[in-house]
Design an enzyme around this catalytic site. Structure first.
Site, PDB file in Angstrom:
ATOM      1  N   HIS A   1      -2.804   6.528   4.344  1.00 27.00           N
ATOM      2  CA  HIS A   1      -1.697   5.587   4.564  1.00 27.00           C
ATOM      3  C   HIS A   1      -0.333   6.159   4.189  1.00 27.00           C
ATOM      4  O   HIS A   1       0.542   5.437   3.692  1.00 27.00           O
ATOM      5  CB  HIS A   1      -1.942   4.269   3.808  1.00 27.00           C
ATOM      6  CG  HIS A   1      -1.293   3.100   4.495  1.00 27.00           C
ATOM      7  ND1 HIS A   1      -1.267   1.832   3.963  1.00 27.00           N
ATOM      8  CD2 HIS A   1      -0.630   3.020   5.677  1.00 27.00           C
ATOM      9  CE1 HIS A   1      -0.634   1.015   4.768  1.00 27.00           C
ATOM     10  NE2 HIS A   1      -0.239   1.717   5.829  1.00 27.00           N
TER      11      HIS A   1
ATOM     12  N   CYS B   1       0.783  -1.242   0.000  1.00 28.03           N
ATOM     13  CA  CYS B   1       0.000   0.000   0.000  1.00 28.03           C
ATOM     14  C   CYS B   1       0.815   1.293   0.000  1.00 28.03           C
ATOM     15  O   CYS B   1       0.759   2.077  -0.942  1.00 28.03           O
ATOM     16  CB  CYS B   1      -0.920   0.020   1.215  1.00 28.03           C
ATOM     17  SG  CYS B   1      -1.891  -1.477   1.453  1.00 28.03           S
TER      18      CYS B   1
END
Length: 529
Positions: free
Chosen positions: A151, A95
């Site tokens: 993130h 990610c």
């Protein structure tokens, strides 16, 4: 004396007249300048596209309809069919790295994010020493909005989306949350990770995130309306990352799938596709579609144990095999159609097989938006607009997948051509891809369904530390040709050495900073320094 006084009076009157005239001219000029600026803004908002970037999470290569999936994705298929499918498109294995390269246009080795991903409780973030793509688009006059998964760090407020170029933000800051209560645990206790640019949002419990994020994106479009500013909307869905959760209604068409994880995953994909359909419809209803460029991308390969599938590629999420880094991607929208027909003979409905990487979106979109690249550190992305719209050869011939010096070494160290092949790394040059160290799970997973025996287990011995593939001839990475082409191996090893010489130190502090405990901050995940 009288004559002198008269002369002075006349001079003063003349000066006052000149000042008055000058002031009037200055006012007139200023008004004209404002008018010209407004006219330029109106013109540029028509010529420059609204940019909608949709990022799916952990979405498998074989999980989109047009790649032959048993999961129906009519909205994605339709957009891709009327746009340009990117079939030599690469992202990162997990990610944070993909998101960091999208936002910065720079490789992991140049931001210090080479290792793993950013943990919720880790004092880490995308460095503040270079602008994000949102910063540059905002600077170019865009209205910038983000919905979904960030993130990229939040231990200090300066790392949060609203301080990285986004006018508004709505979503979660970490790597994952529960889809319904929007919480993630610390020490076994779940805490809220959900907020907007003003602070925590605690009144959305029970609202499924895919639907919630779509609704918020629709609200952004509605509020933007007919604004003279062009729009940048970054919609980073939680779907289809674990935990496997979806309303029962989305799973009903897939009742025939026996594997529970795969069945739930299929429903999650259906919810994602519905969200994209609703967003596309709203863009058309708001009169924005004809001037919209829509980009769709996944952040990494599908996670097989969690229901994803990357057939026919080798490996999955977290690996340097093609199944971990080759992404589902396409470009669509009314703006793309108009530009392709205007600039060349190509129309929509193309398949692009030129080498493109997620870091390329930074210069491509900023330049398309009329922005500039001033103030950025040296970019690793290249402008791919002509490649996408005109089919010209890609400006990218080399792609560094990563160099991770902190990853556990594969076997003992061994130096070849000045490179330690026990270090986890991968680089692509033209059609050739070299991997060293531990590449991740290298199994081949067949497409779901009856008649398949299951996973074809990685045949390589655990001590193997070097592979070379011709990806064009062998996209499934069945045939290691390192023994047959030692000169190419040496060339790519030297390339790794050269890349590594430009790398910055890895940023990876302890993954559990006790000061991050949400119990110390009102029971909500957020900045702690």
């Amino acid at each position: 004396m009288r004559v002198t006084f008269l002369k002075r009076s006349m001079i003063m009157a003349a000066e006052n007249f000149i000042l008055l005239l000058t002031g009037s001219l200055l006012v007139a000029i200023a008004c004209a300048a404002v008018y010209d600026q407004n006219e330029a803004a109106r013109t540029s908002s028509v010529e420059r596209p609204h940019i909608v970037f949709i990022l799916a999470d952990d979405y498998g290569f074989n999980d989109v309809g047009y790649h032959g999936s048993e999961i129906a994705t009519p909205a994605l298929d339709d957009l891709a069919r009327h746009g340009v499918k990117l079939e030599n498109y690469y992202v990162q294995p997990v990610c944070t790295p993909t998101r960091s390269q999208l936002m910065s246009g720079r490789y992991q080795i140049h931001t210090g994010l080479q290792h793993q991903y950013i943990w919720n409780s880790q004092a880490n973030g995308l460095p503040l020493d270079s602008p994000t793509i949102a910063d540059k688009l905002k600077e170019a006059g865009y209205s910038t909005h983000m919905v979904g998964k960030w993130h990229l760090g939040f231990y200090k407020k300066e790392y949060m989306p609203q301080y990285r170029g986004f006018d508004t933000y709505f979503g979660y800051l970490g790597g994952w949350t529960n889809y319904y209560d929007h919480k993630i645990p610390y020490g076994g206790i779940p805490y809220l990770d959900f907020r907007n640019e003003k602070g925590p949002v605690g009144n959305e419990t029970g609202h499924y995130s895919a639907n919630l994020f779509t609704d918020k994106a629709l609200q952004v479009l509605k509020e933007h309306g007919r604004s003279e500013k062009p729009l940048f909307l970054y919609l980073a869905y939680q779907s289809v990352h674990s935990p496997l959760q979806v309303p029962e209604s989305y799973m009903k068409p897939y009742a025939y799938i026996k594997n529970k994880n795969r069945r739930t995953y299929a429903g999650m994909v259906a919810a994602l596709d519905e969200g994209v359909a609703n967003l596309t419809r709203a863009l058309k209803q708001q009169g924005l579609w004809d001037n919209t460029l829509l980009v769709f991308s996944t952040d990494n390969g599908g996670c097989v144990p969690q229901g994803g599938n990357n057939f026919p590629l080798r490996g999955w999420k977290g690996s340097l095999w093609e199944g971990g880094v080759k992404g589902v991607g396409f470009v669509s929208g009314g703006y793309l159609t108009r530009r392709m027909r205007k600039d060349g003979e190509m129309g929509p409905g193309q398949i692009n097989r030129e080498l493109i990487h997620v870091s390329d979106w930074f210069p491509t979109l900023v330049k398309l938006a009329g922005g500039n690249l001033n103030g950025t550190k040296p970019l690793d992305g290249v402008d791919q607009w002509d490649t996408i719209t005109k089919g010209v050869k890609s400006g990218r011939t080399v792609l560094l997948h990563n160099i991770d010096p902190l990853y556990k070494r594969q076997g003992s160290s061994e130096i070849q051509s000045s490179w330690d092949i026990s270090v986890r790394a991968a680089v692509r040059s033209g059609d050739y891809k070299l991997i060293t160290g531990y590449a991740g799970n290298g199994s081949w997973v067949p497409p779901p369904g009856e008649g398949h025996s299951g996973v074809v287990v990685d045949p390589d011995p655990p001590t193997k530390r070097l592979w070379l593939f011709n990806i064009k001839d062998d996209p499934e990475e069945y045939h290691d040709i390192s023994d047959q082409q030692p000169e190419m191996v040496e060339r790519l090893l030297h390339m790794l050495v050269a890349f590594n010489d430009t790398a910055v130190p890895v940023r990876f502090p302890p993954t559990k900073d006790p000061k991050s405990n949400p119990a110390l901050h009102g029971g909500v995940w957020g900045p702690w320094e």
